[in-house]
Design an enzyme around this catalytic site. Sequence first.
Site, short mmCIF file in Angstrom:
data_model
loop_
_atom_site.label_atom_id
_atom_site.label_comp_id
_atom_site.label_asym_id
_atom_site.label_seq_id
_atom_site.Cartn_x
_atom_site.Cartn_y
_atom_site.Cartn_z
N SER A 1 0.79 -1.23 0.00
CA SER A 1 0.00 0.00 0.00
C SER A 1 0.82 1.28 0.00
CB SER A 1 -0.94 0.04 1.20
OG SER A 1 -1.92 -0.91 1.02
N ASP B 1 -6.61 -0.36 3.06
CA ASP B 1 -5.26 0.20 3.07
C ASP B 1 -5.19 1.52 3.82
OD1 ASP B 1 -5.04 -1.93 1.36
OD2 ASP B 1 -4.92 -0.71 -0.46
C1 GLA Z 1 -6.13 -3.70 -2.43
C2 GLA Z 1 -7.25 -2.72 -2.13
C3 GLA Z 1 -7.89 -2.99 -0.77
C4 GLA Z 1 -8.27 -4.45 -0.62
C5 GLA Z 1 -7.13 -5.36 -1.05
C6 GLA Z 1 -7.52 -6.80 -1.08
O1 GLA Z 1 -5.07 -3.52 -1.54
O2 GLA Z 1 -6.76 -1.39 -2.15
O3 GLA Z 1 -9.00 -2.15 -0.57
O4 GLA Z 1 -9.45 -4.73 -1.33
O5 GLA Z 1 -6.62 -5.02 -2.33
O6 GLA Z 1 -7.83 -7.23 0.19
#
Ligand code: GLA
Length: 422
Positions: free
Chosen positions: A144, A199
Amino acid sequence: MSDTKTLPQPALSALELFPRHFQGDAPYAGGIGAAWAPGRVNLIGEHTDYNDGFVLPIAVDRVAAFAGRARSDKTVRLWSAHFAEYARIILDGLPESFGEQRSHLPGWARYVLGVITELAREGVKLAGFDAVVHGDVPVGGGMSSSAAIEVATAQACMLFSRGGFTIGIEGATLRPMQVAALCQRAEHIASGVRSGILDQAASCLGRPGKAVLLDCRTLEYRYLPFDAPHISLVVIDTGVRRELAASAYNERRSQCEEAAHMLRDIIVRSEPQNPLASAVRTLRDISAEQFARYGPQLPATLRKRAGYVIAEDARVIETAALLERGAIEQVGPLLWQSHAGLRDEYEVSCFELDTLVEIAQQVPGVLGARMLGGGFGGCTINLVRNEAIDRLRRAVGGQYQARTGLQASFDVCRAAGGPGST
Ligand code: GLA
Protein backbone atom coordinates in the site's frame (compact mmCIF):
# COMPACT_ATOMS: atom_id res chain seq x y z
CA MET A 1 10.72 21.71 14.03
CA SER A 2 11.60 19.75 17.18
CA ASP A 3 13.82 16.73 17.75
CA THR A 4 14.56 14.78 14.55
CA LYS A 5 15.81 11.61 16.30
CA THR A 6 12.40 9.94 16.24
CA LEU A 7 11.61 10.67 12.59
CA PRO A 8 11.33 7.77 10.13
CA GLN A 9 14.31 7.58 7.79
CA PRO A 10 12.42 8.72 4.63
CA ALA A 11 11.31 11.88 6.49
CA LEU A 12 14.93 12.61 7.39
CA SER A 13 16.06 12.00 3.82
CA ALA A 14 13.29 14.26 2.49
CA LEU A 15 14.32 17.02 4.92
CA GLU A 16 17.87 16.75 3.69
CA LEU A 17 16.84 16.83 0.03
CA PHE A 18 14.44 19.77 0.34
CA PRO A 19 16.95 22.64 -0.03
CA ARG A 20 18.51 20.90 -3.04
CA HIS A 21 15.25 20.82 -4.97
CA PHE A 22 13.52 24.03 -3.95
CA GLN A 23 14.94 27.54 -4.13
CA GLY A 24 14.86 29.71 -1.06
CA ASP A 25 13.22 32.59 -2.99
CA ALA A 26 9.70 31.08 -3.09
CA PRO A 27 7.01 32.95 -1.08
CA TYR A 28 7.43 30.77 2.03
CA ALA A 29 5.16 31.30 5.00
CA GLY A 30 6.77 29.15 7.69
CA GLY A 31 9.66 26.92 8.67
CA ILE A 32 10.51 23.46 7.42
CA GLY A 33 8.47 20.47 8.59
CA ALA A 34 7.84 16.82 7.82
CA ALA A 35 4.79 14.54 7.72
CA TRP A 36 4.53 10.82 7.11
CA ALA A 37 2.22 7.78 7.11
CA PRO A 38 2.91 4.04 7.05
CA GLY A 39 2.29 1.27 4.55
CA ARG A 40 0.60 -1.90 5.76
CA VAL A 41 0.42 -5.62 5.57
CA ASN A 42 -2.84 -7.43 6.03
CA LEU A 43 -2.58 -10.46 8.28
CA ILE A 44 -5.80 -11.88 6.91
CA GLY A 45 -9.08 -10.72 5.31
CA GLU A 46 -8.23 -10.20 1.63
CA HIS A 47 -10.91 -8.85 -0.73
CA THR A 48 -13.37 -8.77 2.15
CA ASP A 49 -13.34 -4.98 2.68
CA TYR A 50 -15.55 -4.05 -0.28
CA ASN A 51 -17.94 -6.83 0.73
CA ASP A 52 -18.60 -4.99 4.02
CA GLY A 53 -16.61 -7.71 5.80
CA PHE A 54 -13.70 -7.85 8.24
CA VAL A 55 -9.97 -7.21 7.81
CA LEU A 56 -6.99 -7.54 10.14
CA PRO A 57 -4.20 -5.25 8.96
CA ILE A 58 -0.97 -4.16 10.62
CA ALA A 59 0.74 -0.85 9.84
CA VAL A 60 4.44 -1.49 9.21
CA ASP A 61 7.67 0.38 9.80
CA ARG A 62 7.81 1.65 6.21
CA VAL A 63 6.46 5.10 5.38
CA ALA A 64 5.77 7.68 2.73
CA ALA A 65 7.02 11.08 3.87
CA PHE A 66 6.80 14.74 2.87
CA ALA A 67 9.27 17.39 3.97
CA GLY A 68 8.83 21.01 3.02
CA ARG A 69 7.51 24.49 3.76
CA ALA A 70 4.16 26.23 3.55
CA ARG A 71 3.78 28.89 0.85
CA SER A 72 1.81 32.09 1.04
CA ASP A 73 0.10 31.36 -2.30
CA LYS A 74 -2.16 28.56 -3.55
CA THR A 75 0.47 26.43 -5.29
CA VAL A 76 1.73 22.98 -4.29
CA ARG A 77 5.07 21.98 -5.78
CA LEU A 78 6.44 18.48 -5.23
CA TRP A 79 9.64 16.61 -5.97
CA SER A 80 9.46 12.80 -5.87
CA ALA A 81 12.78 11.30 -4.81
CA HIS A 82 11.69 7.88 -6.06
CA PHE A 83 10.61 8.97 -9.54
CA ALA A 84 13.06 11.90 -9.74
CA GLU A 85 10.46 14.31 -11.10
CA TYR A 86 8.55 17.48 -10.19
CA ALA A 87 4.78 17.98 -10.14
CA ARG A 88 2.62 21.06 -9.58
CA ILE A 89 -0.91 21.36 -8.23
CA ILE A 90 -2.98 24.56 -8.14
CA LEU A 91 -5.37 24.72 -5.19
CA ASP A 92 -7.67 27.40 -6.61
CA GLY A 93 -10.42 25.84 -8.68
CA LEU A 94 -10.47 22.46 -6.89
CA PRO A 95 -12.44 20.22 -6.76
CA GLU A 96 -13.80 21.31 -10.19
CA SER A 97 -10.39 21.44 -11.88
CA PHE A 98 -9.48 17.90 -10.72
CA GLY A 99 -9.91 16.17 -14.10
CA GLU A 100 -7.95 18.81 -15.97
CA GLN A 101 -5.09 18.81 -13.45
CA ARG A 102 -5.01 15.01 -13.20
CA SER A 103 -4.40 14.64 -16.91
CA HIS A 104 -1.11 16.59 -16.65
CA LEU A 105 0.27 14.76 -13.61
CA PRO A 106 2.44 11.64 -13.29
CA GLY A 107 0.81 8.65 -11.54
CA TRP A 108 2.32 9.22 -8.06
CA ALA A 109 1.19 12.88 -7.96
CA ARG A 110 -2.39 11.93 -8.84
CA TYR A 111 -2.78 10.40 -5.38
CA VAL A 112 -1.64 13.69 -3.83
CA LEU A 113 -4.03 15.62 -6.06
CA GLY A 114 -6.83 13.18 -5.16
CA VAL A 115 -6.44 13.84 -1.43
CA ILE A 116 -6.14 17.60 -1.87
CA THR A 117 -9.27 17.52 -4.05
CA GLU A 118 -11.24 15.57 -1.45
CA LEU A 119 -10.04 17.91 1.32
CA ALA A 120 -11.19 20.85 -0.81
CA ARG A 121 -14.56 19.13 -1.27
CA GLU A 122 -14.83 18.89 2.54
CA GLY A 123 -14.36 22.65 2.63
CA VAL A 124 -11.21 22.65 4.79
CA LYS A 125 -8.81 25.59 4.54
CA LEU A 126 -5.73 24.59 2.55
CA ALA A 127 -2.43 26.43 2.07
CA GLY A 128 0.09 25.88 -0.71
CA PHE A 129 3.43 24.23 0.02
CA ASP A 130 6.64 22.93 -1.53
CA ALA A 131 7.77 19.45 -0.51
CA VAL A 132 10.05 16.56 -1.29
CA VAL A 133 8.22 13.22 -1.28
CA HIS A 134 10.24 10.22 -0.15
CA GLY A 135 9.41 6.71 1.05
CA ASP A 136 10.51 3.17 1.73
CA VAL A 137 7.23 1.34 1.09
CA PRO A 138 7.96 -0.80 -1.99
CA VAL A 139 6.09 0.88 -4.87
CA GLY A 140 3.32 -1.30 -6.28
CA GLY A 141 4.41 -4.22 -4.10
CA GLY A 142 1.17 -4.84 -2.21
CA MET A 143 2.21 -2.94 0.94
CA SER A 144 0.00 0.00 0.00
CA SER A 145 2.49 2.61 -1.08
CA SER A 146 -0.44 4.57 -2.55
CA ALA A 147 -2.41 4.60 0.72
CA ALA A 148 0.76 5.67 2.54
CA ILE A 149 1.15 8.60 0.13
CA GLU A 150 -2.53 9.52 0.49
CA VAL A 151 -2.58 9.51 4.28
CA ALA A 152 0.80 11.30 4.38
CA THR A 153 -0.69 13.93 2.02
CA ALA A 154 -3.57 14.57 4.44
CA GLN A 155 -1.04 14.85 7.25
CA ALA A 156 1.18 17.21 5.22
CA CYS A 157 -1.79 19.39 4.27
CA MET A 158 -2.69 19.68 7.95
CA LEU A 159 0.89 20.55 8.87
CA PHE A 160 1.38 23.16 6.17
CA SER A 161 -2.09 24.67 6.55
CA ARG A 162 -1.10 25.64 10.12
CA GLY A 163 -4.41 25.48 11.91
CA GLY A 164 -6.58 25.45 8.77
CA PHE A 165 -7.85 22.05 9.92
CA THR A 166 -6.88 19.33 12.38
CA ILE A 167 -6.81 15.52 12.44
CA GLY A 168 -7.32 13.74 15.75
CA ILE A 169 -9.58 11.72 17.99
CA GLU A 170 -11.54 14.37 19.82
CA GLY A 171 -12.51 17.88 18.80
CA ALA A 172 -10.56 17.64 15.52
CA THR A 173 -11.89 18.60 12.09
CA LEU A 174 -11.35 15.01 10.89
CA ARG A 175 -11.13 11.79 12.89
CA PRO A 176 -8.75 9.02 11.70
CA MET A 177 -11.48 6.96 10.01
CA GLN A 178 -12.81 10.08 8.27
CA VAL A 179 -9.32 10.64 6.90
CA ALA A 180 -9.26 6.99 5.79
CA ALA A 181 -12.60 7.33 3.98
CA LEU A 182 -11.49 10.57 2.37
CA CYS A 183 -8.24 8.97 1.20
CA GLN A 184 -10.20 5.98 -0.15
CA ARG A 185 -12.28 8.40 -2.26
CA ALA A 186 -9.02 10.00 -3.37
CA GLU A 187 -7.72 6.59 -4.47
CA HIS A 188 -10.90 6.02 -6.52
CA ILE A 189 -10.64 9.30 -8.42
CA ALA A 190 -6.86 9.13 -8.77
CA SER A 191 -6.55 5.56 -10.03
CA GLY A 192 -10.01 4.47 -11.19
CA VAL A 193 -9.78 1.37 -8.97
CA ARG A 194 -12.87 0.84 -6.79
CA SER A 195 -10.77 -0.23 -3.82
CA GLY A 196 -12.10 -0.86 -0.32
CA ILE A 197 -11.04 0.98 2.82
CA LEU A 198 -8.47 -1.56 4.07
CA ASP A 199 -5.26 0.20 3.07
CA GLN A 200 -6.13 3.72 4.12
CA ALA A 201 -7.67 2.57 7.43
CA ALA A 202 -4.60 0.46 8.21
CA SER A 203 -2.31 3.43 7.60
CA CYS A 204 -4.44 5.83 9.67
CA LEU A 205 -4.89 3.46 12.61
CA GLY A 206 -1.37 1.98 12.98
CA ARG A 207 -0.09 1.29 16.49
CA PRO A 208 3.22 -0.30 17.51
CA GLY A 209 2.82 -3.97 18.44
CA LYS A 210 -0.86 -4.09 17.37
CA ALA A 211 -3.03 -5.48 14.61
CA VAL A 212 -6.43 -3.84 13.97
CA LEU A 213 -9.66 -5.74 13.57
CA LEU A 214 -11.81 -3.49 11.37
CA ASP A 215 -15.46 -4.00 10.55
CA CYS A 216 -15.65 -2.50 7.06
CA ARG A 217 -19.42 -1.99 7.33
CA THR A 218 -19.68 -0.08 10.59
CA LEU A 219 -16.05 1.17 10.48
CA GLU A 220 -15.69 0.15 14.13
CA TYR A 221 -12.25 -1.14 15.05
CA ARG A 222 -10.41 -2.84 17.88
CA TYR A 223 -6.69 -3.26 18.56
CA LEU A 224 -5.32 -6.76 19.10
CA PRO A 225 -1.87 -7.70 20.40
CA PHE A 226 0.67 -8.58 17.73
CA ASP A 227 3.97 -8.55 19.56
CA ALA A 228 5.22 -12.11 20.11
CA PRO A 229 9.01 -11.62 20.43
CA HIS A 230 9.86 -14.99 18.85
CA ILE A 231 7.78 -14.47 15.70
CA SER A 232 8.36 -12.17 12.73
CA LEU A 233 6.43 -10.97 9.73
CA VAL A 234 8.42 -11.51 6.58
CA VAL A 235 7.30 -9.88 3.37
CA ILE A 236 8.73 -11.34 0.17
CA ASP A 237 8.31 -9.42 -3.09
CA THR A 238 7.84 -11.49 -6.25
CA GLY A 239 9.22 -8.66 -8.37
CA VAL A 240 6.07 -8.95 -10.52
CA ARG A 241 3.90 -5.90 -11.30
CA ARG A 242 0.88 -6.36 -13.54
CA GLU A 243 -1.00 -3.53 -15.20
CA LEU A 244 -4.11 -5.66 -15.61
CA ALA A 245 -4.51 -5.93 -11.84
CA ALA A 246 -6.74 -2.81 -11.72
CA SER A 247 -9.33 -4.08 -14.18
CA ALA A 248 -9.32 -7.58 -12.64
CA TYR A 249 -9.86 -5.96 -9.24
CA ASN A 250 -12.92 -4.04 -10.42
CA GLU A 251 -14.20 -7.20 -12.10
CA ARG A 252 -13.92 -9.20 -8.84
CA ARG A 253 -15.77 -6.47 -7.02
CA SER A 254 -18.62 -6.50 -9.56
CA GLN A 255 -18.80 -10.29 -9.37
CA CYS A 256 -19.21 -10.12 -5.58
CA GLU A 257 -21.98 -7.54 -5.96
CA GLU A 258 -23.72 -9.71 -8.49
CA ALA A 259 -23.38 -12.83 -6.31
CA ALA A 260 -24.83 -10.98 -3.29
CA HIS A 261 -27.71 -9.70 -5.40
CA MET A 262 -28.52 -13.15 -6.77
CA LEU A 263 -28.27 -14.79 -3.35
CA ARG A 264 -30.66 -12.22 -1.93
CA ASP A 265 -33.21 -13.01 -4.65
CA ILE A 266 -32.81 -16.76 -4.10
CA ILE A 267 -33.23 -16.40 -0.32
CA VAL A 268 -36.25 -14.09 -0.66
CA ARG A 269 -37.90 -16.63 -2.97
CA SER A 270 -36.99 -19.62 -0.80
CA GLU A 271 -37.78 -18.08 2.60
CA PRO A 272 -40.72 -15.70 2.06
CA GLN A 273 -41.43 -15.82 5.80
CA ASN A 274 -37.89 -14.66 6.74
CA PRO A 275 -38.01 -10.87 7.36
CA LEU A 276 -34.18 -10.64 7.13
CA ALA A 277 -33.98 -12.11 3.65
CA SER A 278 -34.62 -8.87 1.79
CA ALA A 279 -32.12 -7.05 4.02
CA VAL A 280 -29.20 -8.86 2.36
CA ARG A 281 -27.03 -6.15 0.78
CA THR A 282 -23.57 -7.64 0.47
CA LEU A 283 -21.80 -10.99 0.94
CA ARG A 284 -21.28 -9.95 4.57
CA ASP A 285 -24.97 -10.68 5.12
CA ILE A 286 -24.80 -14.32 3.95
CA SER A 287 -24.05 -16.88 6.66
CA ALA A 288 -21.98 -20.01 5.98
CA GLU A 289 -25.15 -22.10 6.43
CA GLN A 290 -27.11 -20.03 3.92
CA PHE A 291 -24.24 -20.27 1.47
CA ALA A 292 -24.06 -24.05 1.86
CA ARG A 293 -27.79 -24.24 1.15
CA TYR A 294 -28.21 -21.68 -1.64
CA GLY A 295 -24.70 -21.24 -3.07
CA PRO A 296 -25.07 -24.20 -5.47
CA GLN A 297 -27.75 -22.22 -7.36
CA LEU A 298 -25.18 -19.59 -8.39
CA PRO A 299 -23.28 -19.77 -11.68
CA ALA A 300 -19.93 -21.55 -11.12
CA THR A 301 -17.67 -18.46 -11.17
CA LEU A 302 -19.85 -16.44 -8.82
CA ARG A 303 -20.13 -19.45 -6.51
CA LYS A 304 -16.35 -19.64 -6.23
CA ARG A 305 -15.95 -15.91 -5.61
CA ALA A 306 -18.67 -15.76 -2.96
CA GLY A 307 -17.51 -18.99 -1.31
CA TYR A 308 -14.04 -17.57 -0.88
CA VAL A 309 -15.25 -14.26 0.60
CA ILE A 310 -17.63 -15.89 3.08
CA ALA A 311 -14.94 -18.34 4.27
CA GLU A 312 -12.31 -15.59 4.48
CA ASP A 313 -14.53 -13.46 6.69
CA ALA A 314 -14.86 -16.40 9.08
CA ARG A 315 -11.07 -16.83 9.07
CA VAL A 316 -10.62 -13.19 10.09
CA ILE A 317 -12.89 -13.64 13.09
CA GLU A 318 -11.07 -16.85 14.03
CA THR A 319 -7.68 -15.14 13.70
CA ALA A 320 -8.84 -12.24 15.90
CA ALA A 321 -9.91 -14.69 18.60
CA LEU A 322 -6.51 -16.42 18.43
CA LEU A 323 -4.60 -13.13 18.70
CA GLU A 324 -6.74 -12.11 21.64
CA ARG A 325 -5.67 -15.32 23.44
CA GLY A 326 -2.02 -14.79 22.49
CA ALA A 327 -2.16 -17.95 20.34
CA ILE A 328 -0.34 -16.36 17.41
CA GLU A 329 1.31 -19.62 16.25
CA GLN A 330 -2.14 -21.08 15.56
CA VAL A 331 -2.85 -18.33 13.04
CA GLY A 332 -0.46 -20.02 10.59
CA PRO A 333 -2.84 -22.65 9.13
CA LEU A 334 -5.43 -19.96 8.44
CA LEU A 335 -2.90 -18.12 6.25
CA TRP A 336 -2.26 -21.24 4.13
CA GLN A 337 -6.05 -21.68 3.77
CA SER A 338 -6.49 -18.04 2.80
CA HIS A 339 -3.88 -18.43 0.07
CA ALA A 340 -5.51 -21.56 -1.30
CA GLY A 341 -8.84 -19.71 -1.52
CA LEU A 342 -7.28 -16.68 -3.22
CA ARG A 343 -5.54 -18.99 -5.70
CA ASP A 344 -8.29 -21.48 -6.51
CA GLU A 345 -11.59 -19.71 -5.84
CA TYR A 346 -10.95 -15.99 -6.05
CA GLU A 347 -8.28 -16.51 -8.72
CA VAL A 348 -6.19 -13.44 -7.98
CA SER A 349 -2.85 -15.17 -7.35
CA CYS A 350 -0.21 -15.87 -10.00
CA PHE A 351 2.55 -18.38 -10.67
CA GLU A 352 5.21 -16.34 -8.87
CA LEU A 353 3.11 -15.81 -5.72
CA ASP A 354 2.18 -19.50 -5.65
CA THR A 355 5.85 -20.43 -6.04
CA LEU A 356 6.87 -18.29 -3.05
CA VAL A 357 4.10 -19.83 -0.93
CA GLU A 358 5.09 -23.36 -2.01
CA ILE A 359 8.73 -22.70 -1.11
CA ALA A 360 7.69 -21.31 2.29
CA GLN A 361 5.52 -24.36 2.92
CA GLN A 362 8.59 -26.61 2.86
CA VAL A 363 10.56 -24.59 5.43
CA PRO A 364 10.22 -25.80 9.03
CA GLY A 365 9.38 -22.87 11.30
CA VAL A 366 7.32 -20.99 8.72
CA LEU A 367 3.92 -21.02 10.41
CA GLY A 368 1.89 -19.75 7.47
CA ALA A 369 2.12 -17.67 4.29
CA ARG A 370 -0.14 -16.22 1.66
CA MET A 371 -0.33 -13.61 -1.05
CA LEU A 372 -0.87 -10.07 0.18
CA GLY A 373 -3.22 -7.35 -1.06
CA GLY A 374 -5.00 -7.19 -4.40
CA GLY A 375 -2.95 -9.96 -6.07
CA PHE A 376 -1.58 -10.76 -9.56
CA GLY A 377 1.92 -9.94 -8.31
CA GLY A 378 3.41 -8.01 -5.42
CA CYS A 379 4.28 -9.74 -2.16
CA THR A 380 3.59 -12.67 0.10
CA ILE A 381 3.30 -12.30 3.85
CA ASN A 382 4.95 -15.01 5.97
CA LEU A 383 4.49 -15.67 9.67
CA VAL A 384 7.85 -17.07 10.72
CA ARG A 385 9.59 -18.20 13.91
CA ASN A 386 12.69 -16.05 14.25
CA GLU A 387 15.04 -19.03 14.05
CA ALA A 388 13.55 -19.94 10.65
CA ILE A 389 14.07 -16.55 8.97
CA ASP A 390 17.49 -17.45 7.57
CA ARG A 391 16.25 -20.87 6.46
CA LEU A 392 13.41 -19.20 4.57
CA ARG A 393 15.79 -16.67 3.04
CA ARG A 394 18.08 -19.47 1.84
CA ALA A 395 15.18 -21.52 0.46
CA VAL A 396 13.85 -18.53 -1.51
CA GLY A 397 17.37 -17.59 -2.64
CA GLY A 398 18.02 -21.14 -3.78
CA GLN A 399 14.76 -21.88 -5.60
CA TYR A 400 12.77 -18.81 -6.62
CA GLN A 401 15.03 -17.52 -9.37
CA ALA A 402 15.54 -20.98 -10.81
CA ARG A 403 11.77 -21.54 -11.00
CA THR A 404 10.64 -18.08 -12.17
CA GLY A 405 13.67 -16.33 -13.68
CA LEU A 406 13.06 -13.45 -11.24
CA GLN A 407 14.78 -12.12 -8.17
CA ALA A 408 12.68 -11.94 -4.97
CA SER A 409 13.37 -9.35 -2.26
CA PHE A 410 13.03 -10.08 1.41
CA ASP A 411 11.85 -7.74 4.15
CA VAL A 412 11.30 -8.31 7.88
CA CYS A 413 8.58 -5.91 9.12
CA ARG A 414 7.43 -4.74 12.51
CA ALA A 415 3.94 -3.60 13.60
CA ALA A 416 4.45 0.17 13.77
CA GLY A 417 2.67 3.43 14.51
CA GLY A 418 0.34 5.50 12.33
CA PRO A 419 0.81 8.91 10.70
CA GLY A 420 2.88 11.68 12.25
CA SER A 421 4.30 15.12 11.63
CA THR A 422 6.77 17.52 13.12
C1 GLA B 1 -6.13 -3.70 -2.43
C2 GLA B 1 -7.25 -2.72 -2.13
C3 GLA B 1 -7.89 -2.99 -0.77
C4 GLA B 1 -8.27 -4.45 -0.62
C5 GLA B 1 -7.13 -5.36 -1.05
C6 GLA B 1 -7.52 -6.80 -1.08
O1 GLA B 1 -5.07 -3.52 -1.54
O2 GLA B 1 -6.76 -1.39 -2.15
O3 GLA B 1 -9.00 -2.15 -0.57
O4 GLA B 1 -9.45 -4.73 -1.33
O5 GLA B 1 -6.62 -5.02 -2.33
O6 GLA B 1 -7.83 -7.23 0.19
